[in-house]
Design a protein around this motif. Structure first.
Motif, short mmCIF file in Angstrom:
data_model
loop_
_atom_site.label_atom_id
_atom_site.label_comp_id
_atom_site.label_asym_id
_atom_site.label_seq_id
_atom_site.Cartn_x
_atom_site.Cartn_y
_atom_site.Cartn_z
N LYS A 79 4.66 0.39 -11.01
CA LYS A 79 3.33 0.70 -10.59
C LYS A 79 2.30 -0.21 -10.80
CE LYS A 79 0.60 4.18 -12.07
NZ LYS A 79 -0.03 5.53 -12.51
N GLU A 80 2.29 -0.69 -11.91
CA GLU A 80 1.30 -1.88 -12.45
C GLU A 80 1.59 -3.18 -11.44
OE1 GLU A 80 3.19 -0.15 -14.40
OE2 GLU A 80 1.79 1.21 -15.21
N HIS A 128 4.07 5.59 -5.51
CA HIS A 128 3.92 5.87 -7.07
C HIS A 128 2.97 6.71 -7.50
CE1 HIS A 128 6.42 2.65 -8.98
NE2 HIS A 128 5.84 1.79 -8.11
N LEU A 129 1.77 6.88 -6.86
CA LEU A 129 0.72 7.83 -6.95
C LEU A 129 1.16 9.28 -6.78
CD1 LEU A 129 -2.39 5.89 -5.46
CD2 LEU A 129 -1.83 6.20 -7.91
N GLN A 130 1.98 9.50 -5.92
CA GLN A 130 2.84 10.68 -5.56
C GLN A 130 3.88 10.94 -6.45
OE1 GLN A 130 3.62 10.66 -1.51
NE2 GLN A 130 1.54 10.78 -0.80
N GLY A 131 4.01 10.09 -7.52
CA GLY A 131 5.28 10.31 -8.62
C GLY A 131 6.64 10.03 -8.19
N ASP A 177 9.38 7.06 -7.71
CA ASP A 177 9.55 5.62 -8.14
C ASP A 177 10.01 4.96 -7.05
OD1 ASP A 177 9.80 3.63 -10.00
OD2 ASP A 177 12.03 4.37 -10.54
N LEU A 237 0.25 -2.64 -7.91
CA LEU A 237 -1.05 -2.68 -8.09
C LEU A 237 -1.83 -4.14 -8.13
CD1 LEU A 237 -1.93 0.43 -10.38
CD2 LEU A 237 -2.59 -0.02 -7.76
N ILE A 240 2.69 1.62 -3.40
CA ILE A 240 1.48 2.39 -4.28
C ILE A 240 1.38 3.90 -3.90
CG2 ILE A 240 -1.06 2.37 -5.00
CD1 ILE A 240 -0.96 -0.78 -4.36
N ARG A 241 1.07 4.21 -2.85
CA ARG A 241 0.94 5.75 -2.57
C ARG A 241 2.15 6.39 -3.19
NH1 ARG A 241 -1.11 7.16 3.06
NH2 ARG A 241 -1.50 8.87 1.98
N ARG A 259 0.73 -1.12 -0.01
CA ARG A 259 0.19 -0.19 0.09
C ARG A 259 0.88 1.28 0.09
NH1 ARG A 259 -2.01 3.51 3.84
NH2 ARG A 259 -4.04 4.36 3.17
N THR A 260 1.98 1.15 0.90
CA THR A 260 2.92 2.33 0.75
C THR A 260 3.64 2.55 -0.38
OG1 THR A 260 3.20 2.17 3.36
CG2 THR A 260 4.96 3.18 2.06
#
Length: 86
Positions: A53-54, A42-45, A47, A57, A39-40, A36-37
């Protein structure tokens, strides 16, 4: 570790947790939280190697589904070993 061919790793980790009297559910929940961390981030840009990212997920989704199944497992130790093999 399994991706690099170390198929003994999941069994070793689970055995150590078991021998130390650790609650396997806490380890599993920590693993879910770890992804989860990632992914978060990655969502904040940010790497987060080694997971794209995929990949993160997909792993997160699979772990969340398996966590539910883990809670119902008759043999949680074996279930966790099998999960870590994937």
């Amino acid at each position: 570790a399994v991706a690099s061919g170390d198929f003994a790793f999941p069994f070793t980790v689970v055995e150590e947790l078991y021998q130390e009297g650790k609650h396997l559910i806490h380890f599993f929940e920590g693993l879910v939280d770890h992804f989860r961390t990632i992914i978060r981030a990655h969502l904040q840009g940010i790497d987060r190697p080694p997971y794209r990212k995929e990949q993160a997920l997909n792993l997160f989704s699979d772990l969340v589904r398996r966590l539910d199944l883990f809670r119902q497992a008759h043999h949680p130790r074996v279930f966790l070993e099998e999960t870590l093999l994937h």
